[in-house]
Design a protein around this motif. Structure first.
Motif, PDB file in Angstrom:
ATOM      1  N   THR A  17       0.851  -1.166   0.000  1.00 37.90           N
ATOM      2  CA  THR A  17       0.000   0.000   0.000  1.00 37.90           C
ATOM      3  C   THR A  17       0.889   1.217   0.000  1.00 37.90           C
ATOM      4  OG1 THR A  17      -0.086  -0.001   2.413  1.00 37.90           O
ATOM      5  CG2 THR A  17      -1.907  -1.057   1.265  1.00 37.90           C
ATOM      6  N   GLN A  22      -1.511   5.287   4.384  1.00 37.52           N
ATOM      7  CA  GLN A  22      -1.459   4.926   5.786  1.00 37.52           C
ATOM      8  C   GLN A  22      -2.059   6.033   6.627  1.00 37.52           C
ATOM      9  OE1 GLN A  22       2.585   4.073   6.723  1.00 37.52           O
ATOM     10  NE2 GLN A  22       2.611   2.189   5.550  1.00 37.52           N
ATOM     11  N   SER A  23      -2.872   5.642   7.595  1.00 39.12           N
ATOM     12  CA  SER A  23      -3.423   6.625   8.509  1.00 39.12           C
ATOM     13  C   SER A  23      -2.361   6.968   9.528  1.00 39.12           C
ATOM     14  CB  SER A  23      -4.666   6.056   9.190  1.00 39.12           C
ATOM     15  OG  SER A  23      -4.321   4.922   9.964  1.00 39.12           O
ATOM     16  N   ALA A  30      -1.666   0.281   8.076  1.00 38.44           N
ATOM     17  CA  ALA A  30      -2.309  -0.027   6.792  1.00 38.44           C
ATOM     18  C   ALA A  30      -2.353  -1.529   6.532  1.00 38.44           C
ATOM     19  CB  ALA A  30      -1.575   0.681   5.658  1.00 38.44           C
TER      20      ALA A  30
END
Length: 124
Positions: A17, A22-23, A30
């Motif tokens: 990803t 990514q948060s 993620a």
């Protein structure tokens, strides 16, 4: 049971990803679901080893399964380490490069020290 804990041919539990997806939080956020699936698979392998011992299975067969669990855990460890380097260390390096204070450099030094210590633990 395969050495990596499943049928996948990859060496880590990571799902590719982009970093931007990514948060905020930890580097593995993620890929949390992939890590959880891998760890649950490993947990099942360990339960299988317990049953093998309870059933007095051949020691070499048990050792083969222990090696598979160790390999799968190693893959999870390397994936988490890679996530830490890609997320936490890179973020700290970016913050240090854009900061006017020494706080960013101190944070970067801390993140590098954490990664170095984690690598040391994996090599033991």
């Amino acid at each position: 049971m395969s050495a990596d804990g499943g049928t996948s041919t990859t060496t880590s539990a990571r799902v590719n990803t982009p970093a931007t997806a990514q948060s905020s939080g930890h580097g593995y956020t993620a890929d949390k679901d992939a890590y959880l699936r891998r760890l649950r698979r490993i947990e099942g392998q360990v339960r299988g080893i317990v049953r093998m011992v309870e059933d007095h299975k051949y020691c070499i067969d048990i050792l083969t399964q222990v090696a598979a669990v160790n390999s799968a855990m190693h893959a999870v460890s390397l994936g988490l380490l890679e996530d830490h380097l890609r997320h936490c260390v890179v973020d700290a390096a970016h913050a240090a490069a854009t900061s006017d204070s020494s706080e960013g450099v101190d944070t970067l030094d801390l993140k590098i020290k954490e990664a170095t210590q984690a690598i040391g633990r994996l090599l033991r």
